[in-house]
Design a protein around this motif. Structure first.
Motif, PDB file in Angstrom:
ATOM      1  N   ALA A   9     -42.843  90.468 -53.253  1.00 32.13           N
ATOM      2  CA  ALA A   9     -41.486  90.673 -52.896  1.00 32.13           C
ATOM      3  C   ALA A   9     -41.661  91.089 -51.316  1.00 32.13           C
ATOM      4  N   ALA A  10     -42.733  92.164 -51.210  1.00 28.27           N
ATOM      5  CA  ALA A  10     -42.758  92.494 -49.778  1.00 28.27           C
ATOM      6  C   ALA A  10     -43.332  91.508 -48.685  1.00 28.27           C
ATOM      7  N   THR A  11     -44.139  90.523 -49.145  1.00 31.39           N
ATOM      8  CA  THR A  11     -44.529  89.142 -48.403  1.00 31.39           C
ATOM      9  C   THR A  11     -43.077  88.447 -47.953  1.00 31.39           C
ATOM     10  N   ARG A  12     -42.390  88.370 -48.922  1.00 33.44           N
ATOM     11  CA  ARG A  12     -41.134  87.483 -48.421  1.00 33.44           C
ATOM     12  C   ARG A  12     -40.264  88.346 -47.682  1.00 33.44           C
ATOM     13  N   GLU A  13     -40.019  89.510 -47.966  1.00 31.82           N
ATOM     14  CA  GLU A  13     -39.286  90.530 -47.061  1.00 31.82           C
ATOM     15  C   GLU A  13     -39.744  90.457 -45.594  1.00 31.82           C
ATOM     16  N   TYR A  14     -41.204  90.722 -45.513  1.00 30.47           N
ATOM     17  CA  TYR A  14     -41.935  90.665 -44.075  1.00 30.47           C
ATOM     18  C   TYR A  14     -41.637  89.516 -43.512  1.00 30.47           C
ATOM     19  N   ARG A  15     -41.912  88.336 -44.147  1.00 31.62           N
ATOM     20  CA  ARG A  15     -41.672  87.180 -43.449  1.00 31.62           C
ATOM     21  C   ARG A  15     -40.393  86.902 -42.875  1.00 31.62           C
ATOM     22  N   ALA A  16     -39.256  87.186 -43.676  1.00 30.35           N
ATOM     23  CA  ALA A  16     -37.779  87.000 -43.316  1.00 30.35           C
ATOM     24  C   ALA A  16     -37.382  87.863 -42.226  1.00 30.35           C
ATOM     25  N   ALA A  17     -38.082  89.037 -42.156  1.00 25.05           N
ATOM     26  CA  ALA A  17     -37.925  90.076 -41.084  1.00 25.05           C
ATOM     27  C   ALA A  17     -38.543  89.571 -39.902  1.00 25.05           C
ATOM     28  N   THR A  18     -39.697  88.937 -39.912  1.00 24.92           N
ATOM     29  CA  THR A  18     -40.403  88.605 -38.727  1.00 24.92           C
ATOM     30  C   THR A  18     -40.752  87.094 -38.037  1.00 24.92           C
ATOM     31  N   ASN A 187     -47.138  98.623 -40.009  1.00 24.97           N
ATOM     32  CA  ASN A 187     -46.649  98.501 -38.776  1.00 24.97           C
ATOM     33  C   ASN A 187     -46.579 100.074 -38.143  1.00 24.97           C
ATOM     34  N   GLY A 188     -46.828 101.003 -38.701  1.00 21.86           N
ATOM     35  CA  GLY A 188     -46.799 102.276 -38.160  1.00 21.86           C
ATOM     36  C   GLY A 188     -45.156 102.710 -38.837  1.00 21.86           C
ATOM     37  N   TYR A 189     -44.435 102.192 -39.713  1.00 20.66           N
ATOM     38  CA  TYR A 189     -43.144 102.792 -40.096  1.00 20.66           C
ATOM     39  C   TYR A 189     -42.236 102.414 -39.063  1.00 20.66           C
ATOM     40  N   SER A 190     -42.468 101.533 -38.088  1.00 22.25           N
ATOM     41  CA  SER A 190     -41.465 101.115 -37.208  1.00 22.25           C
ATOM     42  C   SER A 190     -39.787 100.761 -37.846  1.00 22.25           C
ATOM     43  N   ARG A 191     -39.055 101.028 -37.015  1.00 25.85           N
ATOM     44  CA  ARG A 191     -37.672 100.653 -37.805  1.00 25.85           C
ATOM     45  C   ARG A 191     -37.589  99.374 -38.047  1.00 25.85           C
ATOM     46  N   GLY A 192     -37.047  99.034 -39.418  1.00 23.40           N
ATOM     47  CA  GLY A 192     -37.062  97.619 -40.005  1.00 23.40           C
ATOM     48  C   GLY A 192     -37.700  97.674 -41.228  1.00 23.40           C
ATOM     49  N   TRP A 193     -38.593  96.675 -41.382  1.00 16.60           N
ATOM     50  CA  TRP A 193     -39.451  96.478 -42.606  1.00 16.60           C
ATOM     51  C   TRP A 193     -40.049  97.577 -43.307  1.00 16.60           C
ATOM     52  N   GLY A 194     -40.841  98.205 -42.509  1.00 20.40           N
ATOM     53  CA  GLY A 194     -41.837  99.194 -42.717  1.00 20.40           C
ATOM     54  C   GLY A 194     -40.974 100.545 -43.165  1.00 20.40           C
ATOM     55  N   ARG A 195     -40.276 100.873 -42.196  1.00 22.93           N
ATOM     56  CA  ARG A 195     -39.474 102.233 -42.367  1.00 22.93           C
ATOM     57  C   ARG A 195     -38.588 101.960 -43.519  1.00 22.93           C
ATOM     58  N   ASP A 196     -37.642 100.954 -43.756  1.00 27.24           N
ATOM     59  CA  ASP A 196     -37.054 100.785 -44.876  1.00 27.24           C
ATOM     60  C   ASP A 196     -37.695 100.755 -46.113  1.00 27.24           C
ATOM     61  N   GLY A 197     -38.864 100.155 -46.206  1.00 26.93           N
ATOM     62  CA  GLY A 197     -39.429 100.300 -47.701  1.00 26.93           C
ATOM     63  C   GLY A 197     -40.049 101.594 -47.994  1.00 26.93           C
ATOM     64  N   ALA A 198     -40.592 102.232 -46.848  1.00 30.44           N
ATOM     65  CA  ALA A 198     -41.057 103.628 -47.043  1.00 30.44           C
ATOM     66  C   ALA A 198     -39.673 104.381 -47.600  1.00 30.44           C
ATOM     67  N   GLN A 199     -38.547 104.277 -47.034  1.00 30.93           N
ATOM     68  CA  GLN A 199     -37.357 104.978 -47.285  1.00 30.93           C
ATOM     69  C   GLN A 199     -36.993 104.791 -48.908  1.00 30.93           C
ATOM     70  N   ARG A 200     -36.988 103.612 -49.017  1.00 30.49           N
ATOM     71  CA  ARG A 200     -36.746 103.247 -50.765  1.00 30.49           C
ATOM     72  C   ARG A 200     -37.571 104.013 -51.515  1.00 30.49           C
ATOM     73  N   ALA A 201     -38.823 104.017 -51.335  1.00 27.27           N
ATOM     74  CA  ALA A 201     -39.912 104.793 -51.946  1.00 27.27           C
ATOM     75  C   ALA A 201     -39.580 106.446 -52.007  1.00 27.27           C
ATOM     76  N   LEU A 202     -39.218 106.882 -50.738  1.00 31.67           N
ATOM     77  CA  LEU A 202     -38.764 108.323 -50.791  1.00 31.67           C
ATOM     78  C   LEU A 202     -37.615 108.664 -51.715  1.00 31.67           C
ATOM     79  N   ASP A 203     -36.691 107.663 -51.540  1.00 33.70           N
ATOM     80  CA  ASP A 203     -35.347 107.801 -52.251  1.00 33.70           C
ATOM     81  C   ASP A 203     -35.824 107.763 -54.076  1.00 33.70           C
ATOM     82  N   GLU A 204     -36.902 106.957 -54.259  1.00 36.87           N
ATOM     83  CA  GLU A 204     -37.209 107.160 -55.492  1.00 36.87           C
ATOM     84  C   GLU A 204     -37.617 108.589 -56.121  1.00 36.87           C
ATOM     85  N   ILE A 205     -38.648 109.031 -55.183  1.00 36.85           N
ATOM     86  CA  ILE A 205     -39.136 110.203 -55.579  1.00 36.85           C
ATOM     87  C   ILE A 205     -37.997 111.134 -55.535  1.00 36.85           C
TER      88      ILE A 205
END
Length: 267
Positions: A9-18, A187-205
Motif C-alpha cells: 500500500a505504501a509503495t503504491r502511495e509513494y509511486r502515485a506521489a512521486t 524522506n525525513g517526513y517532508s510534507r506529503g507522503w512521509g508526513r501524512d503517513g506518520a500523521q495517520r500513525a500518530l492519530d491511531e495512537i
C-alpha cells in the motif's frame, strides 16, 4: 493489515506521489527496514529514582554496571557520553573518563569501547550513545528531562532499572503504529507522503488513548529513529495535544504512563 500489505500500500502511495516506477518506489519504502540490531544489554536509572539518588551517585551506579559488563565480556574500556565536555569535567566520578569521554560535538574516540554510559543525555547525545554502543552494553542515567523524559526509550529497548531490577515494555497496541512512523521516515517526513503517513500513525495512537509526547518520541529513539527525525515528530505531537501539555516537564516522574507495562520478573 499485514506487514506485506502495508508495504504494498505504501509503495503504491509513494509511486502515485512521486511518479517513480513500482520497483524504485518499493526500494525506497523497504529501505526503512534496516537489518536487526545486534542483541545487547541495556540498563538505566529512571526519573522516579531522583528523590533517592544524586546525579553523581546515579552516574557511579551506571558506570559500575557498564564496567562490570565489559569486564566479563571483552575487557575493553567503558566510555562516557554527555551533551557537553565541560559539564562534569572536574567532578568525580567523571574525571576517570578523561580520554574516553565524547559528546555530539566531539565524538571521536581513541579507544575501542566495550560499554557505554550516557549521562542525562539530550536526544542528540542519546543518538550518539546508541550508535557508539552498537552491539555492546549501554547504561543511561535519565533522572532529568533533557529535553524529554526517557521512559519510552527504556520500554522500547527493555532497559533494566539498575536500582529496582524492573524491566518495562511498550503496550502491544503501539507496535504497528510505531513501526509505521519509522517506515514513513525515508524522506525525513517532508510534507506529503512521509508526513501524512506518520500523521495517520500518530492519530491511531491518540485514538487508542496512548499519545504522550515524551513517551512516544523517546520510544522512537530507542527504536533507532535519528535525532533530526525525533524533532519533526516532536513538533507534530505538540500540535495534537492541548496547549502546554506537549512537552510536560512538570509531570510527576513517579506516575507511569499507561502505554508502559512492567514485565514479569525473571525466575
Amino acid at each position: 493489515m499485514t506487514r506485506n500489505r502495508r508495504i504494498k500500500a505504501a509503495t503504491r502511495e509513494y509511486r502515485a506521489a512521486t511518479g517513480t516506477s513500482y520497483t524504485a518506489a518499493r526500494r525506497v519504502v523497504t529501505g526503512a527496514d534496516s537489518a536487526p540490531a545486534q542483541r545487547r544489554a541495556f540498563a538505566w536509572i529512571p526519573p522516579s529514582a531522583g528523590h533517592a539518588i544524586t546525579l553523581e551517585d546515579a552516574a557511579a551506579v551506571a558506570m559500575e554496571w557498564a564496567e562490570e559488563q565489559t569486564a566479563t565480556a571483552s575487557g575493553l574500556p567503558a566510555v562516557l557520553v554527555t551533551d557537553l565536555k565541560d559539564e562534569y569535567a572536574h567532578q568525580a566520578p567523571f574525571t576517570r573518563y578523561a580520554g574516553r569521554h565524547i559528546t555530539p560535538r566531539s565524538s571521536r574516540l581513541t579507544v575501542e569501547p566495550g560499554a557505554v554510559i550516557a549521562h542525562n543525555p539530550t536526544y542528540t547525545a542519546l543518538e550518539l550513545a546508541m550508535t557508539t554502543a552498537r552491539g555492546i552494553p549501554l547504561a543511561v542515567v535519565g533522572l532529568l528531562p533533557a529535553p524529554w523524559w526517557l521512559d519510552g526509550w527504556a520500554a522500547a529497548v527493555g532497559a533494566r532499572d539498575l536500582l529496582s531490577g524492573e524491566v518495562t515494555a511498550l503496550d502491544p497496541r503501539l507496535s504497528e503504529p510505531m513501526e509505521s512512523i519509522l517506515f514513513y521516515g525515508n524522506n525525513g517526513y517532508s510534507r506529503g507522503w512521509g508526513r501524512d503517513g506518520a500523521q495517520r500513525a500518530l492519530d491511531e495512537i491518540r485514538a487508542a488513548g496512548l499519545l504522550d509526547h515524551d513517551m512516544i518520541v523517546s520510544a522512537l529513539a530507542g527504536l533507532g529513529m535519528p535525532a533530526r527525525h525525533q524533532d519533526v515528530i516532536s513538533k507534530m505531537i505538540d500540535k495534537m495535544v492541548p496547549r502546554g501539555t506537549g512537552r510536560n516537564r512538570m509531570r510527576n516522574p513517579h506516575v507511569r504512563h499507561p502505554s508502559i507495562r512492567i514485565l514479569p520478573a525473571e525466575a
